[in-house]
Design a protein around this motif. Structure first.
Motif, PDB file in Angstrom:
ATOM      1  N   GLY A   1      14.582  -1.483 -37.202  1.00 26.98           N
ATOM      2  CA  GLY A   1      14.271  -2.584 -38.099  1.00 26.98           C
ATOM      3  C   GLY A   1      15.472  -2.949 -38.946  1.00 26.98           C
ATOM      4  N   ALA A   2      15.243  -3.836 -39.912  1.00 32.41           N
ATOM      5  CA  ALA A   2      16.326  -4.308 -40.771  1.00 32.41           C
ATOM      6  C   ALA A   2      15.858  -4.333 -42.221  1.00 32.41           C
ATOM      7  CB  ALA A   2      16.781  -5.700 -40.341  1.00 32.41           C
ATOM      8  N   VAL A   3      16.808  -4.083 -43.124  1.00 32.04           N
ATOM      9  CA  VAL A   3      16.554  -4.240 -44.548  1.00 32.04           C
ATOM     10  C   VAL A   3      17.197  -5.557 -44.967  1.00 32.04           C
ATOM     11  CG1 VAL A   3      16.944  -3.316 -46.864  1.00 32.04           C
ATOM     12  CG2 VAL A   3      16.465  -1.756 -44.955  1.00 32.04           C
ATOM     13  N   LEU A   4      16.384  -6.473 -45.500  1.00 31.12           N
ATOM     14  CA  LEU A   4      16.866  -7.784 -45.921  1.00 31.12           C
ATOM     15  C   LEU A   4      16.662  -7.958 -47.417  1.00 31.12           C
ATOM     16  CD1 LEU A   4      15.329 -10.069 -43.121  1.00 31.12           C
ATOM     17  CD2 LEU A   4      17.482  -8.783 -43.071  1.00 31.12           C
ATOM     18  N   ARG A   5      17.498  -8.772 -48.028  1.00 31.49           N
ATOM     19  CA  ARG A   5      17.308  -9.167 -49.417  1.00 31.49           C
ATOM     20  C   ARG A   5      16.909 -10.643 -49.409  1.00 31.49           C
ATOM     21  NH1 ARG A   5      21.650  -7.235 -51.419  1.00 31.49           N
ATOM     22  NH2 ARG A   5      20.716  -5.309 -52.194  1.00 31.49           N
ATOM     23  N   VAL A   6      15.632 -10.881 -49.752  1.00 31.97           N
ATOM     24  CA  VAL A   6      15.057 -12.224 -49.717  1.00 31.97           C
ATOM     25  C   VAL A   6      14.690 -12.624 -51.137  1.00 31.97           C
ATOM     26  CG1 VAL A   6      13.257 -13.696 -48.726  1.00 31.97           C
ATOM     27  CG2 VAL A   6      14.129 -11.745 -47.416  1.00 31.97           C
ATOM     28  N   ASN A   7      15.291 -13.706 -51.641  1.00 33.82           N
ATOM     29  CA  ASN A   7      15.046 -14.167 -53.015  1.00 33.82           C
ATOM     30  C   ASN A   7      15.256 -13.038 -54.026  1.00 33.82           C
ATOM     31  OD1 ASN A   7      14.369 -16.735 -52.090  1.00 33.82           O
ATOM     32  ND2 ASN A   7      12.205 -16.213 -51.883  1.00 33.82           N
ATOM     33  N   GLY A   8      16.297 -12.224 -53.775  1.00 35.90           N
ATOM     34  CA  GLY A   8      16.640 -11.146 -54.681  1.00 35.90           C
ATOM     35  C   GLY A   8      15.828  -9.884 -54.515  1.00 35.90           C
ATOM     36  N   VAL A   9      14.848  -9.895 -53.609  1.00 32.98           N
ATOM     37  CA  VAL A   9      13.992  -8.730 -53.386  1.00 32.98           C
ATOM     38  C   VAL A   9      14.358  -8.080 -52.059  1.00 32.98           C
ATOM     39  CG1 VAL A   9      11.626  -7.912 -53.134  1.00 32.98           C
ATOM     40  CG2 VAL A   9      12.124  -9.806 -54.695  1.00 32.98           C
ATOM     41  N   GLN A  10      14.631  -6.785 -52.099  1.00 32.66           N
ATOM     42  CA  GLN A  10      15.007  -6.048 -50.892  1.00 32.66           C
ATOM     43  C   GLN A  10      13.759  -5.543 -50.187  1.00 32.66           C
ATOM     44  OE1 GLN A  10      18.667  -3.727 -51.127  1.00 32.66           O
ATOM     45  NE2 GLN A  10      17.562  -1.981 -50.242  1.00 32.66           N
ATOM     46  N   GLN A  11      13.637  -5.840 -48.887  1.00 27.22           N
ATOM     47  CA  GLN A  11      12.454  -5.467 -48.120  1.00 27.22           C
ATOM     48  C   GLN A  11      12.865  -4.934 -46.760  1.00 27.22           C
ATOM     49  OE1 GLN A  11       9.286  -8.600 -48.212  1.00 27.22           O
ATOM     50  NE2 GLN A  11      10.851  -9.815 -49.250  1.00 27.22           N
ATOM     51  N   ARG A  12      12.034  -4.052 -46.221  1.00 30.49           N
ATOM     52  CA  ARG A  12      12.241  -3.500 -44.886  1.00 30.49           C
ATOM     53  C   ARG A  12      11.425  -4.306 -43.887  1.00 30.49           C
ATOM     54  NH1 ARG A  12      15.544  -0.035 -41.797  1.00 30.49           N
ATOM     55  NH2 ARG A  12      14.351   0.609 -39.978  1.00 30.49           N
TER      56      ARG A  12
END
Length: 219
Positions: free
Chosen positions: A66-77
């Motif tokens: 999977g990937a860890v993304l930062r979306v709108n300042g929030v980091q999510q897996r």
């Protein structure tokens, strides 16, 4: 019969779905070591770790799971084969099997697969009429092409070559499996890599999008 032309190659990716935010639709549709293919509000792009992709989505890290993304300042897996909706909650992934392949060095696509249950590395070649391999590759796959094959002559970039037309019981690329696929075995050292030609590709859906080759089951 034209057997192969300029090949395309890349690395194998399994289709992956990711979260959705209220303002954006964000999906991870392919994975590489330290890179992910993002689909943000319909824009698809290969983004490496530490870089920002469409919609300002940053790839923090990525691996085969999977990937860890930062979306709108929030980091999510973003995990494999999952899709989330901001207001709608969980949405089941598509029932169509899909494989994404990133363009490799030299502008080619490479993909790991199997023939009759045995592993093989392919170069994708949309100019090849069939799956093509040389005689040593066929022997490594335990294909007795002289017994089961039909003798023929094929044209290649270096001239005409003696070959055998064969039928492969199964060819698998990621989650895609096609049964009864035509193949050609050439005498000598060409092609140097097994080619994934149109006898397989014509039986799945395929398209190129911004340096990514997408294969998808038709049903």
């Amino acid at each position: 019969m034209k057997v192969f032309s300029k090949a395309l190659a890349g690395g194998l990716l399994l289709a992956v779905m990711g979260p959705l935010t209220a303002a954006q639709q964000v999906q991870v549709v392919g994975l590489f070591p330290n890179a992910a293919v993002l689909l943000v509000d319909g824009q698809r792009k290969l983004v490496r770790a530490g870089q920002v992709g469409p919609g300002g989505v940053e790839v923090v890290s990525a691996d085969a799971r999977g990937a860890v993304l930062r979306v709108n300042g929030v980091q999510q897996r973003f995990e494999l084969s999952r899709e989330y909706g901001g207001a709608e909650g969980y949405t089941a992934p598509s029932t169509r099997a899909q494989v994404s392949i990133a363009k490799g060095a030299g502008g080619h696509y490479w993909v790991a697969g199997s023939v009759n249950g045995q592993s093989v590395q392919f170069m994708v070649d949309t100019g090849a009429t069939s799956i093509a391999m040389n005689d040593s590759q066929a022997r490594a796959l335990n294909i007795d092409y002289r017994v089961v094959g039909q003798p023929m002559v094929v044209s290649t970039a270096s001239g005409t070559e003696r070959a055998w037309r064969i039928r492969l019981d199964s060819v698998k690329i990621g989650a895609l499996t096609v049964l009864g696929v035509e193949g050609v075995v050439l005498e000598g050292g060409s092609p140097t890599q097994a080619l994934l030609g149109m006898s397989f590709l014509s039986r799945v859906g395929w398209r190129e999008e911004q340096g990514v080759l997408i294969l998808e089951s038709k049903h």
